[in-house]
Motif scaffolding. Sequence first.
Motif, mmCIF file in Angstrom:
data_model
loop_
_atom_site.group_PDB
_atom_site.id
_atom_site.type_symbol
_atom_site.label_atom_id
_atom_site.label_comp_id
_atom_site.label_asym_id
_atom_site.label_seq_id
_atom_site.Cartn_x
_atom_site.Cartn_y
_atom_site.Cartn_z
ATOM 1 N N MET A 84 0.848 -1.177 0.000
ATOM 2 C CA MET A 84 0.000 0.000 0.000
ATOM 3 C C MET A 84 0.891 1.236 0.000
ATOM 4 S SD MET A 84 -3.323 1.050 0.367
ATOM 5 C CE MET A 84 -3.993 -0.522 0.810
ATOM 6 N N ILE A 85 0.711 2.087 -0.978
ATOM 7 C CA ILE A 85 1.440 3.344 -1.081
ATOM 8 C C ILE A 85 0.540 4.454 -0.542
ATOM 9 C CG2 ILE A 85 2.591 4.965 -2.649
ATOM 10 C CD1 ILE A 85 3.847 2.152 -2.559
ATOM 11 N N ARG A 86 1.106 5.265 0.340
ATOM 12 C CA ARG A 86 0.372 6.400 0.906
ATOM 13 C C ARG A 86 0.824 7.670 0.204
ATOM 14 N NH1 ARG A 86 2.775 5.990 6.390
ATOM 15 N NH2 ARG A 86 1.801 8.028 6.697
ATOM 16 N N VAL A 87 -0.139 8.481 -0.233
ATOM 17 C CA VAL A 87 0.163 9.729 -0.932
ATOM 18 C C VAL A 87 -0.574 10.871 -0.252
ATOM 19 C CG1 VAL A 87 0.052 10.965 -3.140
ATOM 20 C CG2 VAL A 87 0.405 8.486 -3.124
ATOM 21 N N LYS A 88 0.167 11.929 0.065
ATOM 22 C CA LYS A 88 -0.449 13.144 0.614
ATOM 23 C C LYS A 88 -0.481 14.185 -0.499
ATOM 24 C CE LYS A 88 0.554 12.812 5.498
ATOM 25 N NZ LYS A 88 1.125 13.502 6.672
ATOM 26 N N LEU A 89 -1.663 14.687 -0.763
ATOM 27 C CA LEU A 89 -1.870 15.688 -1.811
ATOM 28 C C LEU A 89 -2.038 17.069 -1.184
ATOM 29 C CD1 LEU A 89 -4.544 13.745 -3.872
ATOM 30 C CD2 LEU A 89 -2.170 14.136 -4.532
ATOM 31 N N PRO A 90 -1.723 18.127 -1.947
ATOM 32 C CA PRO A 90 -2.010 19.471 -1.441
ATOM 33 C C PRO A 90 -3.524 19.672 -1.341
ATOM 34 C CG PRO A 90 -1.153 19.583 -3.687
ATOM 35 C CD PRO A 90 -1.094 18.148 -3.254
ATOM 36 N N THR A 91 -3.913 20.619 -0.518
ATOM 37 C CA THR A 91 -5.337 20.852 -0.227
ATOM 38 C C THR A 91 -6.183 21.014 -1.478
ATOM 39 O OG1 THR A 91 -4.736 21.875 1.863
ATOM 40 C CG2 THR A 91 -6.944 22.331 1.039
ATOM 41 N N HIS A 92 -5.720 21.805 -2.440
ATOM 42 C CA HIS A 92 -6.553 22.052 -3.624
ATOM 43 C C HIS A 92 -6.782 20.785 -4.441
ATOM 44 C CE1 HIS A 92 -2.528 22.515 -5.383
ATOM 45 N NE2 HIS A 92 -3.093 22.378 -6.566
ATOM 46 N N LEU A 93 -5.798 19.866 -4.464
ATOM 47 C CA LEU A 93 -6.001 18.615 -5.197
ATOM 48 C C LEU A 93 -6.868 17.633 -4.400
ATOM 49 C CD1 LEU A 93 -2.535 18.032 -6.883
ATOM 50 C CD2 LEU A 93 -4.597 19.089 -7.832
ATOM 51 N N ARG A 94 -6.780 17.671 -3.078
ATOM 52 C CA ARG A 94 -7.687 16.841 -2.260
ATOM 53 C C ARG A 94 -9.124 17.271 -2.482
ATOM 54 N NH1 ARG A 94 -4.063 17.773 2.098
ATOM 55 N NH2 ARG A 94 -5.678 19.009 3.118
ATOM 56 N N ARG A 95 -9.343 18.575 -2.531
ATOM 57 C CA ARG A 95 -10.705 19.078 -2.780
ATOM 58 C C ARG A 95 -11.193 18.652 -4.161
ATOM 59 N NH1 ARG A 95 -9.487 24.906 -0.513
ATOM 60 N NH2 ARG A 95 -9.769 24.488 1.696
ATOM 61 N N LEU A 96 -10.329 18.791 -5.151
ATOM 62 C CA LEU A 96 -10.693 18.421 -6.518
ATOM 63 C C LEU A 96 -11.065 16.936 -6.603
ATOM 64 C CD1 LEU A 96 -10.887 19.465 -9.457
ATOM 65 C CD2 LEU A 96 -8.487 18.815 -9.721
ATOM 66 N N ALA A 97 -10.267 16.089 -5.944
ATOM 67 C CA ALA A 97 -10.501 14.637 -5.974
ATOM 68 C C ALA A 97 -11.555 14.195 -4.957
ATOM 69 C CB ALA A 97 -9.198 13.902 -5.706
ATOM 70 N N ARG A 98 -11.987 15.142 -4.101
ATOM 71 C CA ARG A 98 -12.977 14.856 -3.066
ATOM 72 C C ARG A 98 -12.519 13.755 -2.112
ATOM 73 N NH1 ARG A 98 -18.662 16.624 -5.135
ATOM 74 N NH2 ARG A 98 -18.014 17.997 -6.810
ATOM 75 N N VAL A 99 -11.291 13.937 -1.597
ATOM 76 C CA VAL A 99 -10.740 13.000 -0.617
ATOM 77 C C VAL A 99 -10.307 13.781 0.616
ATOM 78 C CG1 VAL A 99 -9.978 11.319 -2.338
ATOM 79 C CG2 VAL A 99 -8.402 13.100 -1.594
ATOM 80 N N ASP A 100 -10.322 13.104 1.740
ATOM 81 C CA ASP A 100 -9.821 13.671 2.990
ATOM 82 C C ASP A 100 -8.551 12.923 3.366
ATOM 83 O OD1 ASP A 100 -11.908 15.522 3.445
ATOM 84 O OD2 ASP A 100 -13.182 13.910 4.209
ATOM 85 N N GLY A 101 -7.562 13.639 3.834
ATOM 86 C CA GLY A 101 -6.337 12.991 4.307
ATOM 87 C C GLY A 101 -5.541 12.363 3.184
ATOM 88 N N GLU A 102 -4.896 11.255 3.517
ATOM 89 C CA GLU A 102 -4.030 10.566 2.557
ATOM 90 C C GLU A 102 -4.835 9.704 1.582
ATOM 91 O OE1 GLU A 102 -0.109 9.893 5.351
ATOM 92 O OE2 GLU A 102 -1.394 8.194 4.940
ATOM 93 N N VAL A 103 -4.238 9.501 0.426
ATOM 94 C CA VAL A 103 -4.778 8.580 -0.572
ATOM 95 C C VAL A 103 -3.947 7.303 -0.473
ATOM 96 C CG1 VAL A 103 -5.057 8.179 -3.043
ATOM 97 C CG2 VAL A 103 -5.493 10.443 -2.100
ATOM 98 N N GLU A 104 -4.587 6.162 -0.518
ATOM 99 C CA GLU A 104 -3.872 4.890 -0.500
ATOM 100 C C GLU A 104 -4.032 4.211 -1.845
ATOM 101 O OE1 GLU A 104 -5.313 2.703 2.863
ATOM 102 O OE2 GLU A 104 -4.216 3.966 4.270
ATOM 103 N N LEU A 105 -2.894 3.735 -2.380
ATOM 104 C CA LEU A 105 -2.881 3.112 -3.698
ATOM 105 C C LEU A 105 -2.242 1.737 -3.617
ATOM 106 C CD1 LEU A 105 -1.448 6.168 -5.677
ATOM 107 C CD2 LEU A 105 -3.848 5.477 -5.559
#
Length: 98
Positions: A1-22
Amino acid sequence: MIRVKLPTHLRRLARVDGEVELDIDGEVSMSSVLDALESQYPVLRGTIRDQHTGERRAFVRYFACERDLSREPPDTPLPKQVMVGEEPLLIVGAMAGG
């Protein structure tokens, strides 16, 4: 599992909270992480790297394990701590202005 932290504006665009797991099979490189991220969140296509050339956008930087990975070739393997999920990959919007 890869954890990715996005900047706030991209989290909002992708509609995710916190880290993304891939989940990524095989080699874990910046290119494979971005491919998986854009596949899972198509709205992010073209925001982190150019859709046509695949090159990193000018005001985006990549960091992991206290290292700037922004200028590394896209197929360079990411640090082991990122590959095993101990450390996140940070995608950061660079600041500019005057």
